[in-house]
Design a protein around this motif. Structure first.
Motif, PDB file in Angstrom:
ATOM      1  N   LEU A 110       0.846  -1.196   0.000  1.00  0.00           N
ATOM      2  CA  LEU A 110       0.000   0.000   0.000  1.00  0.00           C
ATOM      3  C   LEU A 110       0.880   1.243   0.000  1.00  0.00           C
ATOM      4  N   PRO A 111       0.399   2.363  -0.538  1.00  0.00           N
ATOM      5  CA  PRO A 111       1.249   3.554  -0.667  1.00  0.00           C
ATOM      6  C   PRO A 111       1.570   4.197   0.683  1.00  0.00           C
ATOM      7  N   PRO A 112       2.615   5.042   0.700  1.00  0.00           N
ATOM      8  CA  PRO A 112       3.020   5.677   1.963  1.00  0.00           C
ATOM      9  C   PRO A 112       1.916   6.463   2.661  1.00  0.00           C
ATOM     10  N   ASP A 113       1.022   7.115   1.899  1.00  0.00           N
ATOM     11  CA  ASP A 113       0.001   7.930   2.549  1.00  0.00           C
ATOM     12  C   ASP A 113      -1.051   7.093   3.266  1.00  0.00           C
ATOM     13  N   THR A 114      -0.953   5.752   3.179  1.00  0.00           N
ATOM     14  CA  THR A 114      -1.850   4.877   3.948  1.00  0.00           C
ATOM     15  C   THR A 114      -1.714   5.135   5.435  1.00  0.00           C
ATOM     16  N   VAL A 115      -0.549   5.588   5.880  1.00  0.00           N
ATOM     17  CA  VAL A 115      -0.341   5.853   7.305  1.00  0.00           C
ATOM     18  C   VAL A 115      -1.329   6.889   7.821  1.00  0.00           C
ATOM     19  N   ALA A 116      -1.853   7.735   6.941  1.00  0.00           N
ATOM     20  CA  ALA A 116      -2.813   8.760   7.362  1.00  0.00           C
ATOM     21  C   ALA A 116      -4.124   8.162   7.837  1.00  0.00           C
ATOM     22  N   THR A 117      -4.395   6.880   7.494  1.00  0.00           N
ATOM     23  CA  THR A 117      -5.633   6.233   7.932  1.00  0.00           C
ATOM     24  C   THR A 117      -5.490   5.616   9.322  1.00  0.00           C
ATOM     25  N   ALA A 118      -4.289   5.598   9.865  1.00  0.00           N
ATOM     26  CA  ALA A 118      -4.045   4.920  11.136  1.00  0.00           C
ATOM     27  C   ALA A 118      -4.637   5.685  12.310  1.00  0.00           C
ATOM     28  N   THR A 119      -5.239   4.946  13.220  1.00  0.00           N
ATOM     29  CA  THR A 119      -5.662   5.542  14.484  1.00  0.00           C
ATOM     30  C   THR A 119      -4.518   5.529  15.490  1.00  0.00           C
ATOM     31  N   THR A 120      -3.608   4.561  15.334  1.00  0.00           N
ATOM     32  CA  THR A 120      -2.446   4.424  16.212  1.00  0.00           C
ATOM     33  C   THR A 120      -1.247   4.002  15.373  1.00  0.00           C
ATOM     34  N   LEU A 146       6.109  10.084   9.184  1.00  0.00           N
ATOM     35  CA  LEU A 146       5.139  10.596  10.149  1.00  0.00           C
ATOM     36  C   LEU A 146       4.609  11.976   9.801  1.00  0.00           C
ATOM     37  N   GLY A 147       5.184  12.609   8.800  1.00  0.00           N
ATOM     38  CA  GLY A 147       4.648  13.894   8.360  1.00  0.00           C
ATOM     39  C   GLY A 147       3.239  13.782   7.805  1.00  0.00           C
ATOM     40  N   ALA A 148       2.846  12.594   7.358  1.00  0.00           N
ATOM     41  CA  ALA A 148       1.505  12.389   6.792  1.00  0.00           C
ATOM     42  C   ALA A 148       0.466  12.052   7.849  1.00  0.00           C
ATOM     43  N   VAL A 149       0.902  11.915   9.102  1.00  0.00           N
ATOM     44  CA  VAL A 149      -0.010  11.512  10.175  1.00  0.00           C
ATOM     45  C   VAL A 149      -0.693  12.741  10.766  1.00  0.00           C
ATOM     46  N   GLY A 150      -2.000  12.635  10.945  1.00  0.00           N
ATOM     47  CA  GLY A 150      -2.752  13.751  11.508  1.00  0.00           C
ATOM     48  C   GLY A 150      -2.586  13.873  13.011  1.00  0.00           C
ATOM     49  N   ASP A 151      -3.052  15.004  13.539  1.00  0.00           N
ATOM     50  CA  ASP A 151      -2.913  15.272  14.974  1.00  0.00           C
ATOM     51  C   ASP A 151      -3.736  14.308  15.820  1.00  0.00           C
ATOM     52  N   GLY A 152      -4.777  13.708  15.249  1.00  0.00           N
ATOM     53  CA  GLY A 152      -5.612  12.811  16.031  1.00  0.00           C
ATOM     54  C   GLY A 152      -5.086  11.395  16.156  1.00  0.00           C
ATOM     55  N   THR A 153      -3.984  11.096  15.483  1.00  0.00           N
ATOM     56  CA  THR A 153      -3.411   9.755  15.533  1.00  0.00           C
ATOM     57  C   THR A 153      -2.495   9.618  16.741  1.00  0.00           C
ATOM     58  N   ARG A 154      -2.632   8.513  17.463  1.00  0.00           N
ATOM     59  CA  ARG A 154      -1.734   8.277  18.604  1.00  0.00           C
ATOM     60  C   ARG A 154      -0.397   7.765  18.097  1.00  0.00           C
ATOM     61  N   LEU A 155       0.659   8.491  18.408  1.00  0.00           N
ATOM     62  CA  LEU A 155       2.020   8.056  18.092  1.00  0.00           C
ATOM     63  C   LEU A 155       2.638   7.509  19.374  1.00  0.00           C
ATOM     64  N   ILE A 156       2.948   6.209  19.366  1.00  0.00           N
ATOM     65  CA  ILE A 156       3.400   5.531  20.573  1.00  0.00           C
ATOM     66  C   ILE A 156       4.785   4.938  20.336  1.00  0.00           C
TER      67      ILE A 156
END
Length: 199
Positions: A110-120, A146-156
């Motif tokens: 899957l493409p790199p921007d798939t990370v934007a769909t992650a909740t965690t 991680l630049g594609a990750v939104g503010d609502g995603t938990r980064l752990i």
């Protein structure tokens, strides 16, 4: 350890400490991490994770624990330097050996921007500090991803107990973590500056 150590010095120290961890201790910590990680996601969640290698804390049990909760688990697929691509984890039999000693899924990439769909996003780290500053291995894959990750995603950040430290060196491109998970401490929220001691 002194707070003024460079990233190189921190990396050398932590890798040396990890090399001293025996198989029994690593297995115990991996079991504790799986227990701590299992409740972090459910059937509607997408979790971007990774397969721990080379002494990193954890093992496949943390991925399987998320699958038990019916979360969609995505693992990174490495290519040329740049943001990571992803593929779905469907159990240990869906993995193959890849570059850098990694294990990657045999499922569709899957493409790199798939990370934007992650909740965690479970992020590998050598250490993380109480402010959320993460120390990686220096290749920059996650900094670019991680630049594609939104503010609502938990980064752990996933680290051992002694790898959650007071303060690490930080650079402008570093993306701060919101949480850390450790074998002994479980999930802990980050982002708090240390109090300044009166002179």
């Amino acid at each position: 350890m002194p707070g003024e150590r460079t990233k190189y010095a921190w990396r050398s120290h932590i890798l040396a400490e990890r090399a001293l961890v025996g198989a029994a201790e690593h297995a115990r910590e991996a079991a504790e991490l799986a227990t701590a990680i299992e409740p972090l996601a459910g059937a509607d969640d997408v979790v971007c994770a990774y397969v721990p290698i080379r002494g990193e804390p954890g093992d496949l049990r943390m991925l399987d624990a998320l699958c038990v909760r019916n979360a969609t688990v995505l693992l990174p697929v490495t290519g040329e330097p740049g943001p990571l691509s992803w593929a779905r984890y469907e159990g240990p039999d869906s993995l193959r050996k890849a570059r850098f000693g990694l294990l990657e899924p045999t499922t569709a990439t899957l493409p790199p921007d798939t990370v934007a769909t992650a909740t965690t996003v479970l992020v590998p780290a050598l250490a993380v500090d109480l402010r959320g500053v993460r120390l990686g291995r220096g290749a920059g894959y996650y900094d670019r991803t991680l630049g594609a990750v939104g503010d609502g995603t938990r980064l752990i950040a996933v680290v051992r107990d002694n790898e959650l430290v007071d303060r690490l060196p930080e650079e402008p491109h570093d993306r701060r973590m919101g949480w850390a998970v450790t074998p002994g401490g479980g999930l802990r929220e980050l982002g708090h500056e240390l109090p300044v001691s009166p002179e």
